[in-house]
Scaffold this motif. Sequence first.
Motif, PDB file in Angstrom:
ATOM      1  N   GLU A 132       4.041   0.319  11.704  1.00 22.80           N
ATOM      2  CA  GLU A 132       3.132  -0.735  11.242  1.00 22.80           C
ATOM      3  C   GLU A 132       3.295  -0.956   9.737  1.00 22.80           C
ATOM      4  O   GLU A 132       3.337  -2.099   9.265  1.00 22.80           O
ATOM      5  N   ALA A 133       3.417   0.153   8.995  1.00 27.62           N
ATOM      6  CA  ALA A 133       3.611   0.039   7.548  1.00 27.62           C
ATOM      7  C   ALA A 133       4.976  -0.573   7.232  1.00 27.62           C
ATOM      8  O   ALA A 133       5.108  -1.396   6.320  1.00 27.62           O
ATOM      9  N   ALA A 134       5.995  -0.181   7.998  1.00 30.28           N
ATOM     10  CA  ALA A 134       7.346  -0.697   7.779  1.00 30.28           C
ATOM     11  C   ALA A 134       7.404  -2.203   8.024  1.00 30.28           C
ATOM     12  O   ALA A 134       7.948  -2.961   7.211  1.00 30.28           O
ATOM     13  N   VAL A 135       6.841  -2.632   9.144  1.00 30.20           N
ATOM     14  CA  VAL A 135       6.815  -4.059   9.475  1.00 30.20           C
ATOM     15  C   VAL A 135       6.013  -4.823   8.426  1.00 30.20           C
ATOM     16  O   VAL A 135       6.435  -5.888   7.954  1.00 30.20           O
ATOM     17  N   GLY A 136       4.865  -4.277   8.046  1.00 33.09           N
ATOM     18  CA  GLY A 136       4.028  -4.918   7.036  1.00 33.09           C
ATOM     19  C   GLY A 136       4.737  -5.068   5.705  1.00 33.09           C
ATOM     20  O   GLY A 136       4.604  -6.083   5.017  1.00 33.09           O
ATOM     21  N   ALA A 137       5.542  -4.054   5.340  1.00 32.77           N
ATOM     22  CA  ALA A 137       6.283  -4.107   4.077  1.00 32.77           C
ATOM     23  C   ALA A 137       7.274  -5.259   4.081  1.00 32.77           C
ATOM     24  O   ALA A 137       7.371  -6.019   3.101  1.00 32.77           O
ATOM     25  N   PHE A 138       7.993  -5.427   5.190  1.00 32.73           N
ATOM     26  CA  PHE A 138       8.998  -6.496   5.243  1.00 32.73           C
ATOM     27  C   PHE A 138       8.357  -7.872   5.375  1.00 32.73           C
ATOM     28  O   PHE A 138       8.906  -8.866   4.898  1.00 32.73           O
ATOM     29  N   GLN A 139       7.190  -7.940   5.997  1.00 37.83           N
ATOM     30  CA  GLN A 139       6.475  -9.217   6.051  1.00 37.83           C
ATOM     31  C   GLN A 139       6.048  -9.638   4.641  1.00 37.83           C
ATOM     32  O   GLN A 139       6.177 -10.804   4.263  1.00 37.83           O
ATOM     33  N   ASN A 167       0.838  -1.199   0.000  1.00 39.92           N
ATOM     34  CA  ASN A 167       0.000   0.000   0.000  1.00 39.92           C
ATOM     35  C   ASN A 167       0.874   1.250   0.000  1.00 39.92           C
ATOM     36  O   ASN A 167       2.099   1.161   0.124  1.00 39.92           O
ATOM     37  N   ASP A 168       0.250   2.415  -0.112  1.00 34.24           N
ATOM     38  CA  ASP A 168       1.012   3.660  -0.255  1.00 34.24           C
ATOM     39  C   ASP A 168       1.950   3.919   0.920  1.00 34.24           C
ATOM     40  O   ASP A 168       3.098   4.345   0.732  1.00 34.24           O
ATOM     41  N   LYS A 169       1.487   3.662   2.130  1.00 31.55           N
ATOM     42  CA  LYS A 169       2.333   3.904   3.307  1.00 31.55           C
ATOM     43  C   LYS A 169       3.562   2.998   3.298  1.00 31.55           C
ATOM     44  O   LYS A 169       4.663   3.416   3.674  1.00 31.55           O
ATOM     45  N   GLN A 170       3.353   1.758   2.872  1.00 29.10           N
ATOM     46  CA  GLN A 170       4.474   0.811   2.807  1.00 29.10           C
ATOM     47  C   GLN A 170       5.459   1.213   1.707  1.00 29.10           C
ATOM     48  O   GLN A 170       6.676   1.140   1.898  1.00 29.10           O
TER      49      GLN A 170
END
Length: 432
Positions: free
Chosen positions: A371-378, A266-269
Amino acid sequence: MKKALLFAVGFILYGVLMWFYLLHGAHTELPIQYRGSAADPTMFMNDRQLKLSYDFSRLKDLIYFLSVPLEWLIYLLVLGFGLSKKMGGAVKGITRFSLVHTGLYVLLLSFVSWLLTFPLRYYSYTVSRDYHISVQLFQGWMKDSLIDFWVGWLFTFLTVVVIYFFIRKAKKKWWLYAWLISIPFTIFMYFIQPVVIDPLYNKFYPLKDQALKEKILTLADRAEIPASNVYEVNMSEKTNSLNAYVNGIGSNLRIVLWDTTLDRLNDKQVLFVMAHEMGHYVMNHLYQNLIGAIILTLFGLFLGSKIYMWALAKWGKRWGIKGPGDIAGLPVLLLIFSLLSFLAGPVENAVSRKAEKDADRYAIEMTKEPEAAVGAFQKLTISGLSEVNPPKLVKFFLYGHPTMLERITFLDSYKDKYKPEELQKAKKQKQQ
């Protein structure tokens, strides 16, 4: 013939040992303190993805650990069977021009190496296809392989011409003169990589999503980066993996997003990923890499020249090499430089991991979106079937980035510092 057989048996035994280490001897279990955390793959991957990740990682790592000594073995066999001497004699019979001799010899040696490593490279491609990391058709993969071959031949040819010119002119200090010439060449490569070499493999175009482009350029403005464009590359034709990077220097610097990254984050990621790449620019990592490459080249050429002269004095006659300036000695030089590069790899990886962690820190402090950072790496872990906690030997030799365990844990530690405003207010009220 006996030594060739010994080398072959030794290579097979080494392969068996690496297979045993990766499949049975390596410790990859998640430390107990991280179980149930954001870095625990069981929290964001299903059972099938976990199994695929483990199997794919084992095969990918094994292929790497086989490919490196295979290159050394090829050079030794080319020398041991007298093939290098024969190729050197054959090209001299074609023309009297030494430049053409060099070009033809490098072409023959490159082809022999390319041909003998083809089965392992093809197997690597099929593994990526089988695990749905690669979606590239065989003809596309073969096209890229041929581009690799000719680009590699061109740069090897240019390098060899310069090195052997100085070897013949100054046997004791050729390494110094070659290094001095390599400096402008290395800088030139940093400039032309994004605009000349990368487009040979993929199509680059300005980011299509104008709203996202505006957000990224706003981020760049906050970072005081004079960026006027963000590039997208059509990697979905080749892979399901996600990636973004920054390369080049000066006016040719490019921030690039794979289209797979745009499709799945998503955009935040995406903004976190872009902030990470901007962090490399702000902290001058590109220029540090350039300086590091120049320094490593100096040490590599110096050590390589000493080992080269020692090797020729010890085995040169047996290999049919007439002297340091004989092009038939090229496999010796390539073997030495390959060994030195392999030994320097862990040091380069350690420096790179530090730079990557600094860029992660810069990105999280700029975006304030853990949250976006963690989600991106997941998502990166899932798309690339990456191993969260790889074996130590694999990390030591292969990882230029922190492991996913380290990165996700580090970024997740910011979740209390950058909680959403309403949660922070609620926490303060509760404490009061």
